[in-house]
Structure formats: structure tokens, C-alpha cells
Design a protein around this motif. Structure first.
Motif, mmCIF file in Angstrom:
data_model
loop_
_atom_site.group_PDB
_atom_site.id
_atom_site.type_symbol
_atom_site.label_atom_id
_atom_site.label_comp_id
_atom_site.label_asym_id
_atom_site.label_seq_id
_atom_site.Cartn_x
_atom_site.Cartn_y
_atom_site.Cartn_z
ATOM 1 N N THR A 55 28.827 30.855 46.483
ATOM 2 C CA THR A 55 30.021 31.117 47.287
ATOM 3 C C THR A 55 30.285 29.978 48.266
ATOM 4 O OG1 THR A 55 29.708 33.500 47.071
ATOM 5 C CG2 THR A 55 31.105 32.751 48.880
ATOM 6 N N GLU A 56 29.247 29.525 48.973
ATOM 7 C CA GLU A 56 29.423 28.457 49.960
ATOM 8 C C GLU A 56 29.908 27.157 49.324
ATOM 9 O OE1 GLU A 56 25.832 29.842 53.006
ATOM 10 O OE2 GLU A 56 25.710 27.887 52.031
ATOM 11 N N GLU A 57 29.325 26.782 48.189
ATOM 12 C CA GLU A 57 29.604 25.466 47.614
ATOM 13 C C GLU A 57 30.751 25.457 46.612
ATOM 14 O OE1 GLU A 57 26.068 23.556 46.188
ATOM 15 O OE2 GLU A 57 25.115 23.655 48.163
ATOM 16 N N VAL A 58 30.956 26.575 45.906
ATOM 17 C CA VAL A 58 31.910 26.592 44.807
ATOM 18 C C VAL A 58 33.006 27.649 45.002
ATOM 19 C CG1 VAL A 58 32.083 26.767 42.282
ATOM 20 C CG2 VAL A 58 30.060 25.760 43.291
ATOM 21 N N GLY A 59 32.801 28.570 45.941
ATOM 22 C CA GLY A 59 33.805 29.582 46.214
ATOM 23 C C GLY A 59 33.796 30.760 45.258
ATOM 24 N N GLY A 106 35.315 34.362 35.596
ATOM 25 C CA GLY A 106 36.603 34.250 36.261
ATOM 26 C C GLY A 106 37.414 33.094 35.702
ATOM 27 N N LYS A 107 38.429 32.724 36.449
ATOM 28 C CA LYS A 107 39.309 31.622 36.055
ATOM 29 C C LYS A 107 38.880 30.344 36.781
ATOM 30 C CE LYS A 107 42.774 33.794 37.714
ATOM 31 N NZ LYS A 107 42.788 35.045 38.321
ATOM 32 N N GLU A 108 39.244 29.214 36.228
ATOM 33 C CA GLU A 108 38.960 27.938 36.903
ATOM 34 C C GLU A 108 39.612 27.897 38.277
ATOM 35 O OE1 GLU A 108 39.723 24.431 34.612
ATOM 36 O OE2 GLU A 108 38.554 25.172 32.912
ATOM 37 N N SER A 109 40.751 28.553 38.412
ATOM 38 C CA SER A 109 41.448 28.550 39.708
ATOM 39 C C SER A 109 40.682 29.330 40.776
ATOM 40 C CB SER A 109 42.865 29.110 39.554
ATOM 41 O OG SER A 109 42.823 30.439 39.056
ATOM 42 N N ASP A 110 39.657 30.088 40.383
ATOM 43 C CA ASP A 110 38.818 30.798 41.353
ATOM 44 C C ASP A 110 37.881 29.825 42.088
ATOM 45 O OD1 ASP A 110 39.839 33.344 40.709
ATOM 46 O OD2 ASP A 110 38.409 33.571 39.051
ATOM 47 N N VAL A 111 37.661 28.656 41.506
ATOM 48 C CA VAL A 111 36.779 27.663 42.133
ATOM 49 C C VAL A 111 37.446 27.151 43.402
ATOM 50 C CG1 VAL A 111 35.706 25.384 41.892
ATOM 51 C CG2 VAL A 111 35.689 27.001 39.958
ATOM 52 N N ARG A 112 36.708 27.221 44.508
ATOM 53 C CA ARG A 112 37.195 26.735 45.808
ATOM 54 C C ARG A 112 36.077 25.952 46.474
ATOM 55 N NH1 ARG A 112 40.752 29.959 48.779
ATOM 56 N NH2 ARG A 112 40.579 28.252 50.255
ATOM 57 N N LEU A 113 36.312 24.684 46.719
ATOM 58 C CA LEU A 113 35.303 23.830 47.352
ATOM 59 C C LEU A 113 35.432 23.816 48.871
ATOM 60 C CD1 LEU A 113 35.445 20.789 44.894
ATOM 61 C CD2 LEU A 113 33.992 22.823 44.775
ATOM 62 N N ASP A 114 36.445 24.493 49.402
ATOM 63 C CA ASP A 114 36.769 24.398 50.824
ATOM 64 C C ASP A 114 36.517 25.685 51.608
ATOM 65 O OD1 ASP A 114 38.739 25.913 49.622
ATOM 66 O OD2 ASP A 114 40.406 24.902 50.619
ATOM 67 N N LEU A 115 35.731 26.603 51.078
ATOM 68 C CA LEU A 115 35.511 27.868 51.777
ATOM 69 C C LEU A 115 34.466 27.764 52.882
ATOM 70 C CD1 LEU A 115 35.708 30.591 48.994
ATOM 71 C CD2 LEU A 115 37.458 29.825 50.593
ATOM 72 N N SER A 116 33.590 26.777 52.777
ATOM 73 C CA SER A 116 32.544 26.600 53.778
ATOM 74 C C SER A 116 33.071 25.759 54.933
ATOM 75 C CB SER A 116 31.347 25.896 53.118
ATOM 76 O OG SER A 116 30.469 25.403 54.090
ATOM 77 N N GLY A 117 32.512 25.969 56.111
ATOM 78 C CA GLY A 117 32.876 25.138 57.261
ATOM 79 C C GLY A 117 32.467 23.686 57.065
ATOM 80 N N THR A 118 31.473 23.466 56.237
ATOM 81 C CA THR A 118 31.007 22.109 55.924
ATOM 82 C C THR A 118 30.893 21.957 54.403
ATOM 83 O OG1 THR A 118 28.720 22.837 56.201
ATOM 84 C CG2 THR A 118 29.747 21.768 58.095
ATOM 85 N N PRO A 119 32.024 21.680 53.739
ATOM 86 C CA PRO A 119 31.992 21.553 52.280
ATOM 87 C C PRO A 119 31.035 20.450 51.834
ATOM 88 C CG PRO A 119 34.255 21.482 53.108
ATOM 89 C CD PRO A 119 33.345 21.448 54.290
#
Length: 162
Positions: A55-59, A106-119
Motif C-alpha cells: 500500500t505504501e509503495e504501490v498504492g 485489480g486494474k493497472e489504474s489502481d497503482v498509485r505511487l503517491d499515496l505515501s508521504g515519502t514516495p
């Protein structure tokens, strides 16, 4: 969590897609690529650390993936001398890792690299299953090779017809 030998306990994540390709992430502000990975907190199980790091690194959350397997033993690598923080205690000389192989549900669009305060990553791509061995930093190469070899039979898209 650093053990008495100086190795930090860590989980490594090999995320696969339906084609058997793996998620390959670019370290933020660098031209260095790696699989997602991260330390295990003293109160966490391996699976709890896996999902937190994912979750932290990939969302992604546990609902986005299926665990296909995990390495049976810890895999170790030593840090190069210049990367060891000699002034910190306890001294960390490397990592001991348990590697998981996951399938993206899930979908590729589920990937989020910016959810952590320190990506940790600022880019990613799907690559051939064995591609990481060509690009990973040399001191991690043997661990990557061991994890990929052990977990390859668990990746359905890579299974060869009988």
C-alpha cells in the motif's frame, strides 16, 4: 528490525500481471530500478508487512492482489561498505528477505505511487519475468535470482504446457 548478525528483516514483492510480466519500479529521483520491498516492524507478521509495504509503495491493497506464494527461507544480501551507516546502532550490514509473488487482480489504474508521504518510486513498468536480473544493482542480484527461480513455478502465466 535488525537481528544480532546485523541484517534487517524485510519483505520483497514480485507483482505479476496476467501475462506473467513483473512490476518494475524506478527509485524516486534516480535511474535505479527494483521490486517493491520494505522492512518488517517488530509487531508485524510477514503478511502484515507485505500488505503495508504494498500500500505504501504501490498504492494497492489486499483486495487488488492474490498471494501466489512465498520463499521458504530468508534470502540475504550484504550492503556495499559505502552504504552502511556506520554511526547508527544497531549496525545494519544488509537485508534478510522473505519474497512474495502476487498476481494483480485489480486494474493497472489502481497503482498509485503517491499515496505515501515519502514516495519511494516515481515510475514503473511491466517487464519480462527475468528482466530485473539485468537491471537490479549488483549487490541484490543473487537474491533476486534466487527469489525468481524459487517462485517461477507459482506464476500461472509462466507455466509451460505439458
Amino acid at each position: 528490525m535488525i537481528d544480532v548478525e546485523g541484517f534487517r528483516a524485510n519483505v520483497g514483492i514480485i507483482l505479476t500481471n496476467q501475462l506473467g510480466q513483473v512490476f518494475w519500479a524506478k527509485r524516486i529521483g534516480q535511474n535505479s530500478w527494483q521490486f517493491p520491498q520494505g522492512g518488517i516492524k517488530s509487531y508485524e507478521t510477514l503478511e502484515q508487512a507485505l500488505y503495508r509495504e504494498l500500500t505504501e509503495e504501490v498504492g494497492l491493497t489486499r483486495d487488488h492482489v492474490e498471494i501466489l506464494g512465498m520463499t521458504q527461507q530468508w534470502l540475504y544480501y550484504n550492503l556495499p561498505y559505502h552504504l552502511i551507516r556506520h554511526h547508527k546502532r544497531p549496525l545494519c550490514i544488509g537485508q534478510k528477505q522473505r519474497w512474495f509473488i502476487l498476481r494483480l487482480l485489480g486494474k493497472e489504474s489502481d497503482v498509485r505511487l503517491d499515496l505515501s508521504g515519502t514516495p519511494e518510486f516515481d515510475g514503473w513498468r511491466w517487464v519480462n519475468y527475468w528482466h530485473p536480473l539485468r537491471e537490479v544493482v549488483p549487490f541484490k542480484r543473487k537474491v533476486y535470482e534466487s527469489a525468481l527461480k524459487e517462485l517461477e513455478p507459482l506464476c500461472p502465466a509462466l507455466k509451460r504446457p505439458a
